[in-house]
Motif scaffolding. Structure first.
Motif, PDB file in Angstrom:
ATOM      1  N   MET A  57      -7.060 -24.226 -11.817  1.00  0.00           N
ATOM      2  CA  MET A  57      -6.999 -24.124 -10.612  1.00  0.00           C
ATOM      3  C   MET A  57      -7.534 -25.665 -10.019  1.00  0.00           C
ATOM      4  O   MET A  57      -8.660 -26.076 -10.569  1.00  0.00           O
ATOM      5  CB  MET A  57      -7.630 -22.900  -9.998  1.00  0.00           C
ATOM      6  N   ILE A  58      -7.118 -25.850  -8.677  1.00  0.00           N
ATOM      7  CA  ILE A  58      -7.637 -26.969  -8.107  1.00  0.00           C
ATOM      8  C   ILE A  58      -7.822 -26.729  -6.402  1.00  0.00           C
ATOM      9  O   ILE A  58      -6.979 -26.048  -5.867  1.00  0.00           O
ATOM     10  CB  ILE A  58      -6.803 -28.214  -8.364  1.00  0.00           C
ATOM     11  N   VAL A  59      -8.745 -27.371  -6.089  1.00  0.00           N
ATOM     12  CA  VAL A  59      -9.248 -26.842  -4.525  1.00  0.00           C
ATOM     13  C   VAL A  59      -8.608 -28.163  -3.810  1.00  0.00           C
ATOM     14  O   VAL A  59      -9.226 -29.257  -4.096  1.00  0.00           O
ATOM     15  CB  VAL A  59     -10.423 -26.211  -4.222  1.00  0.00           C
ATOM     16  N   PHE A  60      -8.063 -28.235  -2.634  1.00  0.00           N
ATOM     17  CA  PHE A  60      -7.976 -29.388  -1.877  1.00  0.00           C
ATOM     18  C   PHE A  60      -8.334 -28.974  -0.270  1.00  0.00           C
ATOM     19  O   PHE A  60      -8.309 -27.874   0.321  1.00  0.00           O
ATOM     20  CB  PHE A  60      -6.409 -29.917  -1.680  1.00  0.00           C
ATOM     21  N   ASP A  61      -9.008 -29.985   0.315  1.00  0.00           N
ATOM     22  CA  ASP A  61      -9.379 -29.790   1.832  1.00  0.00           C
ATOM     23  C   ASP A  61      -8.131 -30.528   2.325  1.00  0.00           C
ATOM     24  O   ASP A  61      -7.364 -31.252   1.978  1.00  0.00           O
ATOM     25  CB  ASP A  61     -10.303 -30.991   2.183  1.00  0.00           C
ATOM     26  N   LEU A  62      -7.597 -29.730   3.443  1.00  0.00           N
ATOM     27  CA  LEU A  62      -6.199 -29.936   3.957  1.00  0.00           C
ATOM     28  C   LEU A  62      -6.510 -29.890   5.405  1.00  0.00           C
ATOM     29  O   LEU A  62      -7.411 -29.372   5.872  1.00  0.00           O
ATOM     30  CB  LEU A  62      -5.248 -28.862   3.679  1.00  0.00           C
ATOM     31  N   CYS A  63      -5.543 -30.510   6.302  1.00  0.00           N
ATOM     32  CA  CYS A  63      -5.780 -30.776   7.695  1.00  0.00           C
ATOM     33  C   CYS A  63      -4.392 -30.693   8.054  1.00  0.00           C
ATOM     34  O   CYS A  63      -3.321 -31.288   7.721  1.00  0.00           O
ATOM     35  CB  CYS A  63      -6.313 -32.226   7.684  1.00  0.00           C
ATOM     36  N   ASP A 103      -5.337 -31.044  14.121  1.00  0.00           N
ATOM     37  CA  ASP A 103      -6.356 -31.666  13.284  1.00  0.00           C
ATOM     38  C   ASP A 103      -7.454 -30.606  12.674  1.00  0.00           C
ATOM     39  O   ASP A 103      -8.589 -31.140  12.571  1.00  0.00           O
ATOM     40  CB  ASP A 103      -6.867 -32.837  13.848  1.00  0.00           C
ATOM     41  N   HIS A 104      -7.181 -29.374  12.241  1.00  0.00           N
ATOM     42  CA  HIS A 104      -7.919 -28.380  11.904  1.00  0.00           C
ATOM     43  C   HIS A 104      -8.136 -28.652  10.458  1.00  0.00           C
ATOM     44  O   HIS A 104      -7.170 -28.885   9.593  1.00  0.00           O
ATOM     45  CB  HIS A 104      -7.400 -27.014  12.107  1.00  0.00           C
ATOM     46  N   ARG A 105      -9.281 -28.461   9.786  1.00  0.00           N
ATOM     47  CA  ARG A 105      -9.582 -28.734   8.421  1.00  0.00           C
ATOM     48  C   ARG A 105      -9.725 -27.410   7.727  1.00  0.00           C
ATOM     49  O   ARG A 105     -10.362 -26.495   8.419  1.00  0.00           O
ATOM     50  CB  ARG A 105     -10.751 -29.414   8.275  1.00  0.00           C
ATOM     51  N   PHE A 106      -9.190 -27.165   6.678  1.00  0.00           N
ATOM     52  CA  PHE A 106      -9.366 -25.932   5.895  1.00  0.00           C
ATOM     53  C   PHE A 106      -9.291 -26.317   4.310  1.00  0.00           C
ATOM     54  O   PHE A 106      -8.744 -27.389   4.039  1.00  0.00           O
ATOM     55  CB  PHE A 106      -8.393 -25.002   6.257  1.00  0.00           C
ATOM     56  N   GLU A 107      -9.546 -25.213   3.482  1.00  0.00           N
ATOM     57  CA  GLU A 107      -9.316 -25.500   2.167  1.00  0.00           C
ATOM     58  C   GLU A 107      -8.352 -24.732   1.497  1.00  0.00           C
ATOM     59  O   GLU A 107      -8.320 -23.309   2.006  1.00  0.00           O
ATOM     60  CB  GLU A 107     -10.866 -25.023   1.671  1.00  0.00           C
ATOM     61  N   ALA A 108      -7.878 -24.991   0.440  1.00  0.00           N
ATOM     62  CA  ALA A 108      -6.738 -24.155  -0.330  1.00  0.00           C
ATOM     63  C   ALA A 108      -6.737 -24.343  -1.710  1.00  0.00           C
ATOM     64  O   ALA A 108      -6.994 -25.641  -1.999  1.00  0.00           O
ATOM     65  CB  ALA A 108      -5.601 -24.428   0.216  1.00  0.00           C
ATOM     66  N   TRP A 109      -6.675 -23.390  -2.443  1.00  0.00           N
ATOM     67  CA  TRP A 109      -6.471 -23.576  -3.832  1.00  0.00           C
ATOM     68  C   TRP A 109      -5.361 -23.803  -4.563  1.00  0.00           C
ATOM     69  O   TRP A 109      -4.247 -22.582  -3.882  1.00  0.00           O
ATOM     70  CB  TRP A 109      -7.089 -22.320  -4.577  1.00  0.00           C
ATOM     71  N   PHE A 110      -4.739 -24.228  -5.457  1.00  0.00           N
ATOM     72  CA  PHE A 110      -3.436 -24.477  -5.934  1.00  0.00           C
ATOM     73  C   PHE A 110      -3.613 -24.526  -7.438  1.00  0.00           C
ATOM     74  O   PHE A 110      -4.617 -24.907  -8.031  1.00  0.00           O
ATOM     75  CB  PHE A 110      -2.752 -25.682  -5.466  1.00  0.00           C
ATOM     76  N   LYS A 132      -3.202 -33.356   2.860  1.00  0.00           N
ATOM     77  CA  LYS A 132      -4.590 -33.556   2.178  1.00  0.00           C
ATOM     78  C   LYS A 132      -5.381 -34.271   3.220  1.00  0.00           C
ATOM     79  O   LYS A 132      -5.162 -35.315   3.526  1.00  0.00           O
ATOM     80  CB  LYS A 132      -4.364 -34.334   0.755  1.00  0.00           C
ATOM     81  N   ALA A 133      -6.613 -33.824   3.348  1.00  0.00           N
ATOM     82  CA  ALA A 133      -7.880 -34.407   3.835  1.00  0.00           C
ATOM     83  C   ALA A 133      -8.680 -35.282   2.941  1.00  0.00           C
ATOM     84  O   ALA A 133      -8.759 -34.859   1.710  1.00  0.00           O
ATOM     85  CB  ALA A 133      -8.574 -33.382   4.805  1.00  0.00           C
TER      86      ALA A 133
END
Length: 156
Positions: free
Chosen positions: A1-7, A12-19, A46-47
């Motif tokens: 699994m990998i987590v990315f900070d996304l936007c 321009d909202h930042r959030f985190e998601a796992w893939f 990706k942020a």
């Protein structure tokens, strides 16, 4: 699994998601399956993020905590986060019985209310990210439920 900070592009909202992998993220992004949890925008990128390198377990720094439950560095404590989410869930559970489930017709029902063709106070249902964006573009107030629910027709 990998987590990315996304936007998202819209707010321009930042959030985190796992893939499962970087390729999994790219595939889901290309198919428009990733949406901002705040505004529903599916134009997500990706942020910039710092790598997450864990400290050795015998060298974990102690976290100073204020009396409010928030650490000194401004991050809320896990206990505070759990408490806030529980309070949101309770309020949402109180509100849902006062609203009508409209299912996949949410966007149409919200437009009808906005235009005065229907005189309901509260509805809840499902909308695609594109439908949600269309409502926002037309100045119609709608927001995602913060705590996921099972549709009434999906409950045993």
């Amino acid at each position: 699994m990998i987590v990315f900070d996304l936007c998202c592009a819209a707010g321009d909202h930042r959030f985190e998601a796992w893939f499962a992998s970087g390729d999994s993220f790219s595939e889901q992004q290309a198919r428009g399956l990733i949406a901002c949890p705040v505004c529903g925008d599916s134009a997500v990128r990706k942020a910039a993020m710092a790598p997450r390198v864990g400290a050795k377990s015998n060298q974990m720094p102690a976290v100073a905590v204020k009396s409010t439950g928030a650490p000194v560095n401004g991050e809320p404590s896990p206990d505070l986060v759990r408490k806030v989410i529980a309070e949101i869930a309770v309020k949402q559970a109180e509100m849902l019985p006062q609203s009508r489930w409209v299912g996949r017709d949410f966007a149409d029902a919200a437009r009808a209310m906005h235009e005065g063709r229907v005189t309901e106070d509260l509805i809840h249902g499902q909308a695609s990210p594109e439908e949600a964006q269309g409502l926002r573009d037309d100045g119609i107030a709608a927001m995602p439920l913060l705590v996921p629910i099972a549709p009434p027709d999906a409950i045993n």
